[in-house]
Motif scaffolding. Structure first.
Motif, PDB file in Angstrom:
ATOM      1  N   UNK A 180     104.189  75.580  66.210  1.00  8.15           N
ATOM      2  CA  UNK A 180     102.746  75.798  66.275  1.00  8.15           C
ATOM      3  C   UNK A 180     102.058  74.886  65.267  1.00  8.15           C
ATOM      4  N   UNK A 181     102.583  74.848  64.046  1.00  9.62           N
ATOM      5  CA  UNK A 181     102.115  73.947  62.985  1.00  9.62           C
ATOM      6  C   UNK A 181     103.342  73.255  62.406  1.00  9.62           C
ATOM      7  N   UNK A 182     103.405  71.917  62.494  1.00  9.84           N
ATOM      8  CA  UNK A 182     104.586  71.199  62.005  1.00  9.84           C
ATOM      9  C   UNK A 182     104.371  70.782  60.556  1.00  9.84           C
ATOM     10  N   UNK A 183     104.015  71.750  59.716  1.00 13.02           N
ATOM     11  CA  UNK A 183     103.802  71.481  58.307  1.00 13.02           C
ATOM     12  C   UNK A 183     105.087  71.613  57.520  1.00 13.02           C
ATOM     13  N   UNK A 184     105.596  72.829  57.411  1.00 19.33           N
ATOM     14  CA  UNK A 184     106.801  73.078  56.623  1.00 19.33           C
ATOM     15  C   UNK A 184     108.028  72.317  57.158  1.00 19.33           C
ATOM     16  N   UNK A 185     108.366  72.446  58.437  1.00 19.13           N
ATOM     17  CA  UNK A 185     109.531  71.686  58.906  1.00 19.13           C
ATOM     18  C   UNK A 185     109.288  70.188  58.885  1.00 19.13           C
TER      19      UNK A 185
ATOM     20  N   UNK B  24     114.085  75.858  58.418  1.00 22.33           N
ATOM     21  CA  UNK B  24     112.653  75.837  58.131  1.00 22.33           C
ATOM     22  C   UNK B  24     111.895  75.716  59.447  1.00 22.33           C
ATOM     23  N   UNK B  25     111.073  76.727  59.697  1.00 26.87           N
ATOM     24  CA  UNK B  25     110.362  76.834  60.969  1.00 26.87           C
ATOM     25  C   UNK B  25     108.869  76.582  60.786  1.00 26.87           C
ATOM     26  N   UNK B  26     108.153  76.722  61.864  1.00 26.13           N
ATOM     27  CA  UNK B  26     106.724  76.457  61.943  1.00 26.13           C
ATOM     28  C   UNK B  26     105.931  77.075  60.793  1.00 26.13           C
ATOM     29  N   UNK B  27     104.918  76.364  60.320  1.00 23.05           N
ATOM     30  CA  UNK B  27     104.067  76.884  59.259  1.00 23.05           C
ATOM     31  C   UNK B  27     103.312  75.775  58.557  1.00 23.05           C
ATOM     32  N   UNK B  28     102.131  76.097  58.070  1.00 23.36           N
ATOM     33  CA  UNK B  28     101.360  75.102  57.333  1.00 23.36           C
ATOM     34  C   UNK B  28     101.867  75.020  55.902  1.00 23.36           C
TER      35      UNK B  28
END
Length: 373
Positions: free
Chosen positions: A328-333, A297-301
């Motif tokens: 870039x966005x530490x949402x998903x991970x 699971x990588x970067x993403x909101x």
């Protein structure tokens, strides 16, 4: 109050974006007509986020973006048409450091902008919190490789059980990668580092419109040692191939009489993002032994994929979350880590090495097992 700089040669688009961001987002907004005016406003206005049109007179979006990143690095959301040329330029912009992109509404702008209002607000908000992604240079990649080797030596030296010690040794498995905001640049850092003889297929769910994923697959295919194709129709799931799930749809893994397949499906209404990472991982858990699935699971909101990858780990599969510093966005991970679903938390530059090490051990163990018969 965050400041947003709108750069667009369309007066109507400037007005609509300004109204949305001021009235619904509560931002302080300045709007200019082209890249030249944007650069002039950069220091006096000091925006927190810039929305930047791809196609403009006097100075195009890519040229303007390169100047922004040199003069005053700022999170930029590109405003792109859904054409092939628009997609190609957008990927160049993401490689230069843009955080994300918004689809430029076609046809009756006033109606279409209303339709994508939520997307505009979400992406600008996410960009205001984003870390600017910097290209990983040769020295950093060498440091990451040394760190990988050191970690493996420590694990092999009796430092206790590690996720790699219990990886499956069956003949077939799959690596699933879920990613959103900041994904194209991150995938371009990870996937080219996988070897040509990587023994499992890799299926990527990148939140992206359907008109962009074929172009993105071709772009990655030019960079990677493994072949990269868009999963636009049902096709065999083959070892050593990277499949990019078609945008604006979902993709699932299944078993047919002829073997394993990857199959695009209409986007499920119960899922907020498409291609859905949650649905993809769930399908793999239903179709094959969890020990033969690796989830990344990588970067993403948002949190797409966090629940299903937690379940994957609980059933004995293996998971990696990208670390906060390289996202870039530490949402998903971040959600995967918070929920206790990550076997490992790694910077982007070390993920390919870890996957290769896990799968190399799998192949070696399998060959040893067969040779002993």
């Amino acid at each position: 109050m965050a400041k947003i700089l709108i750069v667009d040669d369309s007066a109507l688009m400037r007005r609509h974006l300004k109204e949305i961001l001021e009235a619904k987002g509560g931002y302080e907004v300045m709007a200019v007509r082209n890249g030249v005016e944007a650069l002039e406003a950069l220091e006096p206005f000091q925006p927190d986020v810039i929305t930047l049109d791809v196609n403009m007179p006097e100075m195009d979006g890519l040229t303007c973006l390169s100047h922004i990143m040199a003069r005053r690095p700022t999170p930029v959301v590109m405003v792109s048409s859904l054409t092939q040329r628009g997609a190609e330029v957008t990927f160049e912009a993401l490689a230069l450091g843009a955080v994300d992109f918004i689809h430029k509404p076609d046809g009756t702008i006033s109606l279409n902008v209303d339709r994508v209002e939520r997307e505009i607000l979400e992406k600008v908000k996410a960009a205001s919190r984003a870390r600017l992604r910097r290209s990983t240079g040769l020295q950093q990649r060498l440091r990451d490789q040394r760190a990988d080797r050191s970690d493996r030596r420590e694990r092999q030296g009796g430092g206790g059980a590690s996720p790699s010690a219990r990886l499956a040794v069956d003949d077939f498995g799959v690596v699933i990668i879920g990613v959103s905001t900041g994904g194209p640049g991150t995938l371009e850092e990870i996937l080219p580092c996988l070897p040509a003889d990587f023994p499992w297929p890799v299926v990527v769910a990148q939140h992206m419109p359907g008109s962009f994923t074929a172009i993105f697959a071709r772009r990655l295919n030019d960079m990677c040692r493994m072949p990269v194709i868009e999963a636009a129709q049902m096709m065999p799931l083959k070892p050593g191939v990277i499949y990019i799930a078609k945008g604006d749809a979902d993709v699932v893994i299944g078993k047919r009489a002829t073997g394993w397949v990857v199959n695009p499906m209409p986007g499920g209404s119960q899922f907020l993002w498409h291609p859905s990472v949650e649905r993809l991982v769930d399908s793999a858990l239903h179709a094959m032994a969890s020990e033969n699935v690796i989830g990344v699971l990588l970067t993403g909101m948002g949190d797409d994929g966090a629940d299903s990858m937690c379940e994957l780990k609980r059933r004995g599969g293996h998971t990696i979350a990208q670390d906060e510093a390289s996202s870039v966005i530490w949402g998903m991970p971040g959600e995967l880590v918070k929920r206790g679903g990550a076997d490992l938390v790694l910077p982007a530059g070390r993920i390919a090495g870890q996957l290769t090490a896990w799968l190399k051990q799998t192949v070696t163990t399998r060959e040893d097992r067969h040779g002993a018969r």
